[in-house]
Design an enzyme around this catalytic site. Structure first.
Site, PDB file in Angstrom:
ATOM      1  N   HIS A  17       1.059  -0.805  -0.192  1.00 34.82           N
ATOM      2  CA  HIS A  17       0.245   0.023   0.220  1.00 34.82           C
ATOM      3  C   HIS A  17       0.376   1.273   0.091  1.00 34.82           C
ATOM      4  CE1 HIS A  17      -3.724   2.214   1.538  1.00 34.82           C
ATOM      5  NE2 HIS A  17      -3.283   3.076   1.036  1.00 34.82           N
ATOM      6  N   HIS A  40       1.778   5.146  -2.871  1.00 35.29           N
ATOM      7  CA  HIS A  40       0.804   5.317  -3.415  1.00 35.29           C
ATOM      8  C   HIS A  40       2.177   6.454  -3.974  1.00 35.29           C
ATOM      9  CE1 HIS A  40      -3.718   5.497  -2.373  1.00 35.29           C
ATOM     10  NE2 HIS A  40      -2.567   4.824  -1.542  1.00 35.29           N
ATOM     11  N   HIS A  75      -9.809   0.425  -1.440  1.00 30.07           N
ATOM     12  CA  HIS A  75      -9.005   1.452   0.316  1.00 30.07           C
ATOM     13  C   HIS A  75     -10.655   1.184   0.471  1.00 30.07           C
ATOM     14  CE1 HIS A  75      -5.950   3.634  -1.292  1.00 30.07           C
ATOM     15  NE2 HIS A  75      -5.942   3.521  -0.325  1.00 30.07           N
ATOM     16  N   GLU A  83     -11.553   3.313   5.838  1.00 28.46           N
ATOM     17  CA  GLU A  83     -10.035   4.083   6.746  1.00 28.46           C
ATOM     18  C   GLU A  83     -10.885   4.861   7.485  1.00 28.46           C
ATOM     19  OE1 GLU A  83      -8.528   6.298   3.717  1.00 28.46           O
ATOM     20  OE2 GLU A  83      -6.558   7.227   4.708  1.00 28.46           O
ATOM     21  N   ASP A 121       1.909   3.920   3.095  1.00 30.89           N
ATOM     22  CA  ASP A 121       0.513   4.364   2.558  1.00 30.89           C
ATOM     23  C   ASP A 121       0.895   5.592   1.384  1.00 30.89           C
ATOM     24  OD1 ASP A 121      -2.222   5.035   1.506  1.00 30.89           O
ATOM     25  OD2 ASP A 121      -2.847   6.005   3.745  1.00 30.89           O
ATOM     26  N   ASP A 122       1.636   6.692   1.998  1.00 32.35           N
ATOM     27  CA  ASP A 122       2.383   8.797   1.750  1.00 32.35           C
ATOM     28  C   ASP A 122       2.855   8.555   1.926  1.00 32.35           C
ATOM     29  OD1 ASP A 122      -0.353   8.847  -0.132  1.00 32.35           O
ATOM     30  OD2 ASP A 122      -0.902   8.999   0.883  1.00 32.35           O
TER      31      ASP A 122
HETATM   32  N1  HPA Z   1      -6.926   7.241   1.049  1.00 31.20           N
HETATM   33  C1  HPA Z   1      -7.344   7.605   0.132  1.00 31.20           C
HETATM   34  N2  HPA Z   1      -6.840   7.529  -1.056  1.00 31.20           N
HETATM   35  C2  HPA Z   1      -5.603   8.232  -1.196  1.00 31.20           C
HETATM   36  C3  HPA Z   1      -4.937   8.102   0.211  1.00 31.20           C
HETATM   37  C4  HPA Z   1      -5.283   7.269   1.173  1.00 31.20           C
HETATM   38  O1  HPA Z   1      -5.138   7.227   2.145  1.00 31.20           O
HETATM   39  N3  HPA Z   1      -3.291   7.848  -0.151  1.00 31.20           N
HETATM   40  C5  HPA Z   1      -3.573   8.391  -1.425  1.00 31.20           C
HETATM   41  N4  HPA Z   1      -4.724   8.425  -1.948  1.00 31.20           N
HETATM   42 ZN    ZN Z   2      -3.903   4.813   0.499  1.00 33.76          ZN
END
Ligand code: HPA
Ligand code: ZN
Length: 336
Positions: free
Chosen positions: A19, A21, A195, A198, A276-277
């Site tokens: 996971h 991006h 996703h 969350e 994630d990011d």
């Molecule tokens: N959630 C949804 N969209 C996203 C995320 C995330 O954590 N990171 C990058 N796009």
């Molecule tokens: Zn994500």
């Protein structure tokens, strides 16, 4: 508390990242370099000023800045450089295999051709010693028609990606909005993830499974609000790609001590740890492992379970999966 021995164990253990991006790996320094290279004017005067803006209150406040950061990506080489930088960091964190999300619509909406995006990212994957596969995400705040159009554009590159995902603003954009495009992707033999859970409710996890037929859930941490759903995820061995630092930065949990990773594992769920990011949330995969092990009473046995889960949940062929799992087990056996 994380002692030096456990920190070293986490850093050195072989792992997969499922996971990430790729646009979320764009560091402020590279954003400024690319802005200069491409003559793009940024709303921030310096790297420090941009970093200062990384004070998020929820998913949407992050996404606004994340899309602004991605605006410097114009040329194939830009996508290559971003991806190569991520893969070098991943290799340093002992990532053996990465399944990387990319958001083509973030770029095609700005007039960047689809081919430019995928060719740059894909070429960097080919050039890396880390095994890397691509998962194309649809932006869920856009329409299903736009997702279908993106899939059409992607088809000439069918051999360059292994699956599709669903990201961006979760609330108000339930998985079922994309049922038709996911059915088409399933028929094409693509892997399916989304996703869910969350910021959105556990019901979104259920519809992602039942109406999109996804094989993994990205995040999914809110599943514990629904005991029946939790039992189902465990029984069906649906993996969750959990992102601890992201969850705290976007206030899914108040602080890392409140994160539910240990509870997920205790319910028998196939939870994994991911970044994630990483450029926006304070660290790459090892920083995520270290932060969550520092805050929760997680043990070496949990570390081994999480490393095994990452390969068990990956879209690998059986032989590669076995080889990676054997490497994990040999690593932990040598520590004993
Ligand atoms: N959630 C949804 N969209 C996203 C995320 C995330 O954590 N990171 C990058 N796009
Ligand atoms: Zn994500």
């Amino acid at each position: 508390m994380l002692n030096d021995r456990m920190r070293a164990t986490l850093r050195q253990m072989p792992k997969a990242e499922l996971h990430i991006h790729i646009e979320g790996s764009l560091e402020p320094e590279l954003i400024f370099d690319l802005a200069q290279r491409n003559g793009v004017t940024l709303a921030y005067s310096s790297v420090e000023a941009l970093r200062q803006a990384y004070a998020f209150t929820d998913l949407q406040s992050f996404l606004d800045i994340y899309y602004a950061g991605a605006s410097v990506l114009l040329k194939e080489q830009d996508f290559y450089d971003m991806t190569a930088a991520y893969l070098a960091r991943a290799a340093a964190d002992q990532v053996r295999h990465a399944e990387i999300f990319f958001d083509p619509q973030t770029h095609t909406a700005r007039g960047v051709p689809f081919d430019t995006v995928i060719n740059g990212i894909w070429r960097a994957c080919q050039d890396s010693p880390v095994s890397a596969s691509l998962i194309m995400c649809f932006l869920r705040h856009l329409s299903e028609e736009e997702a279908i159009a993106t899939l059409e554009e992607a088809l000439p590159h069918r051999d360059k990606f292994i699956g599709v995902g669903l990201d961006s603003s979760e609330r108000g954009h339930p998985p079922e909005k994309f049922a038709r495009v996911y059915e088409r992707c399933r028929q094409l033999g693509l892997h399916l993830v989304a996703h869910a859970g969350e910021e959105g409710p556990p019901a979104y996890i259920e519809t992602a499974l039942d109406l999109l037929n996804v094989e993994r859930i990205d995040h999914g941490v809110r599943c514990l609000e629904d005991p029946e759903l939790t039992r189902r995820l465990a029984r069906e061995r649906i993996a969750l790609t959990v992102c601890p630092l992201s969850n705290v930065k976007l206030r899914v949990f108040g602080d890392m001590g409140q994160h539910n990773l240990l509870q997920l594992l205790e319910h028998g769920l196939v939870a994994t740890v991911n970044s994630d990011d990483p450029a926006y949330f304070g660290g790459y995969i090892n920083a995520n492992f270290e932060a969550v092990f520092d805050a929760l009473p997680l043990t070496q046995a949990h570390a081994q379970q999480l490393a095994r889960n990452s390969f068990a949940a990956a879209f690998l062929d059986p032989e590669a999966r076995r080889r990676h799992l054997d490497e994990v087990d040999a690593y932990f056996a040598a520590l004993a």
